[in-house]
Design an enzyme around this catalytic site. Structure first.
Site, mmCIF file in Angstrom:
data_model
loop_
_atom_site.group_PDB
_atom_site.id
_atom_site.type_symbol
_atom_site.label_atom_id
_atom_site.label_comp_id
_atom_site.label_asym_id
_atom_site.label_seq_id
_atom_site.Cartn_x
_atom_site.Cartn_y
_atom_site.Cartn_z
ATOM 1 N N HIS A 207 0.868 -1.193 0.000
ATOM 2 C CA HIS A 207 0.000 0.000 0.000
ATOM 3 C C HIS A 207 0.898 1.234 0.000
ATOM 4 C CE1 HIS A 207 -3.793 2.145 1.587
ATOM 5 N NE2 HIS A 207 -2.904 3.079 1.272
ATOM 6 N N HIS B 145 1.582 5.339 -1.803
ATOM 7 C CA HIS B 145 1.163 6.463 -2.657
ATOM 8 C C HIS B 145 2.404 6.992 -3.358
ATOM 9 C CE1 HIS B 145 -2.899 6.621 -0.921
ATOM 10 N NE2 HIS B 145 -2.275 6.161 0.155
ATOM 11 N N LYS C 212 -9.278 -0.345 -5.417
ATOM 12 C CA LYS C 212 -9.322 0.299 -4.100
ATOM 13 C C LYS C 212 -10.603 1.106 -3.962
ATOM 14 C CE LYS C 212 -7.748 2.180 -0.227
ATOM 15 N NZ LYS C 212 -6.621 3.098 -0.089
ATOM 16 N N HIS D 180 -10.524 1.326 2.094
ATOM 17 C CA HIS D 180 -10.247 2.325 3.132
ATOM 18 C C HIS D 180 -11.458 2.276 4.054
ATOM 19 C CE1 HIS D 180 -8.468 6.195 4.664
ATOM 20 N NE2 HIS D 180 -9.649 6.145 5.268
ATOM 21 N N HIS E 31 -4.519 -0.510 5.997
ATOM 22 C CA HIS E 31 -3.938 0.248 7.115
ATOM 23 C C HIS E 31 -4.795 0.199 8.374
ATOM 24 C CE1 HIS E 31 -6.735 3.074 5.355
ATOM 25 N NE2 HIS E 31 -5.925 3.460 4.402
ATOM 26 N N ASP F 33 1.499 2.677 3.515
ATOM 27 C CA ASP F 33 0.656 3.874 3.342
ATOM 28 C C ASP F 33 1.528 5.123 3.330
ATOM 29 O OD1 ASP F 33 -1.653 5.240 2.772
ATOM 30 O OD2 ASP F 33 -2.369 5.341 4.836
HETATM 31 O O1 DOR Z 1 -3.081 9.539 5.585
HETATM 32 C C1 DOR Z 1 -3.441 9.185 4.471
HETATM 33 N N1 DOR Z 1 -2.936 9.741 3.360
HETATM 34 N N2 DOR Z 1 -4.388 8.242 4.377
HETATM 35 C C2 DOR Z 1 -4.927 7.911 3.185
HETATM 36 O O2 DOR Z 1 -5.789 7.070 3.181
HETATM 37 C C3 DOR Z 1 -4.516 8.613 1.960
HETATM 38 C C4 DOR Z 1 -3.196 9.202 2.075
HETATM 39 C C5 DOR Z 1 -2.846 10.180 0.991
HETATM 40 O O3 DOR Z 1 -3.128 9.906 -0.179
HETATM 41 O O4 DOR Z 1 -2.250 11.226 1.294
HETATM 42 ZN ZN ZN Z 2 -3.292 5.072 1.567
#
Ligand code: DOR
Ligand code: ZN
Length: 335
Positions: free
Chosen positions: A13, A15, A95, A134, A168, A240
């Protein structure tokens, strides 16, 4: 010198963002991981085959090593079976976000009523496409995840063949779901193994620890630690790691996200060592994910040594967790 070798670490997971940010963060993940499940919450979100292919291509260009596989995801919408058949060889999961629950989730679902989603989820189930969730309601912030458990139950019961990953997880309530339904799995971040709400807001506000779901209570962290440290077979590592520019974190209206990609393995060594469970780290970091997702990861060996590592203050314009602090483990080499 004490060392540990992790083979084929996976971050299930992450980004990676896009544009300049992608170019900063993708090499940090591709350096020490064999692969990562890439979240689709771009602006606009990844919802078409063309967007999946183009995003994967941009990630490949931004990476600095070839031995890394970006496992792609789509942002959930009610997709037709025909579309899912056309895209299934290009994605690993879909997702689903509740609308507005976190960063760039405005296009998420407004309701988890099963009937409107049934055709899509049934098709995913038949085609073997995993559903990553989520899991938060729009209730009181500390209760959002626990309140979402009834949705997980509904999904697990209605689609018993669908693999559902509770992303998460941050609560004891979510940990308890794992052994209740065969088709529920979970990812756990490194920051939720380390911090509670006290670290975020108990003293001076620490925006770089602010994320969704928000860190919870000590008993929740203890429940997460237990299943991570024993490498519970339904639990995988998912960082995450969610980079935001320093200016967006240290501002009025701080974006949710903790940036851990470059320090995740070092921190996990520290945690597993402190509990005398280093032997279980391999399963938590790779073996469980490969089995759950049916992935055969790119071969890579990451050797970590008990050597101090001073965390940089910034990576590009992003402040990592533990910036400026000294970690006890460092990445010695990657083969
Ligand atoms: O803290 C987070 N940031 N939780 C998420 O689910 C998304 C993520 C983000 O994309 O910045
Ligand atoms: Zn995330």
């Amino acid at each position: 010198m004490e060392t540990i070798t992790l083979t084929m670490p996976l971050d299930m997971h992450v980004h990676l963002r896009d544009g300049d940010m992608l170019n900063i963060v993708a090499p940090l993940t591709s350096y020490s991981f064999s692969g990562a499940l890439v979240m689709p919450n771009l602006v606009p979100p990844v919802t078409t085959l063309e967007a999946v292919k183009a995003y994967r291509h941009r990630i490949k260009l931004a990476m600095e090593s070839d031995d890394f596989e970006p496992y792609m995801t789509l942002f959930y919408q009610n997709y037709s079976r025909e579309f899912l058949e056309s895209v299934q060889d290009h994605i690993t999961a879909i997702k689903i976000y509740p609308s507005g629950a976190t960063t760039n989730s405005e296009g998420g679902v407004v309701s988890f009523d099963i009937e409107p989603m049934r055709a899509t989820l049934e098709a995913m189930s038949e085609l073997g496409i995993c559903l990553c969730v989520h899991g938060e309601t729009n209730g009181f912030v500390m209760d959002r995840e626990a309140e979402f458990m009834s949705v997980y139950e509904k999904l697990a019961i209605n689609f018993p063949k669908l693999k559902i990953v509770m992303e998460h997880i941050t609560t004891r309530a979510a940990v308890e779901m794992l052994d209740r339904y065969d088709n529920l799995y979970a990812t756990i971040t490194v920051h939720h193994l380390m911090i509670t709400l006290d670290d975020v807001a108990g003293g001076m506000l620490r925006p770089h620890l602010f994320c969704k779901p928000i860190a919870k209570r000590p008993e929740d962290r203890a429940a997460l630690l237990k299943v991570a440290l024993e490498a519970h077979p339904k639990v995988m590592f998912g960082s995450d790691s969610a980079p935001h520019p320093k200016s967006a974190k240290e501002s009025c209206g701080c974006g949710a996200g903790v940036f851990t990609a470059p320090i995740a393995l070092q921190l996990l060594c520290e945690i597993f060592e402190a509990h005398n469970k280093l032997d279980n780290l391999q399963a938590f970091i790779s073996d469980n994910a490969q089995r759950i997702y049916g992935i055969c990861a790119e071969y890579k060996e990451v050797v970590l040594a008990k050597h101090d590592f001073v965390v940089p203050e910034m990576y590009g314009e992003v402040v990592p967790m533990r910036a400026g602090e000294t970690l006890r483990w460092s990445i010695e080499r990657v083969d």
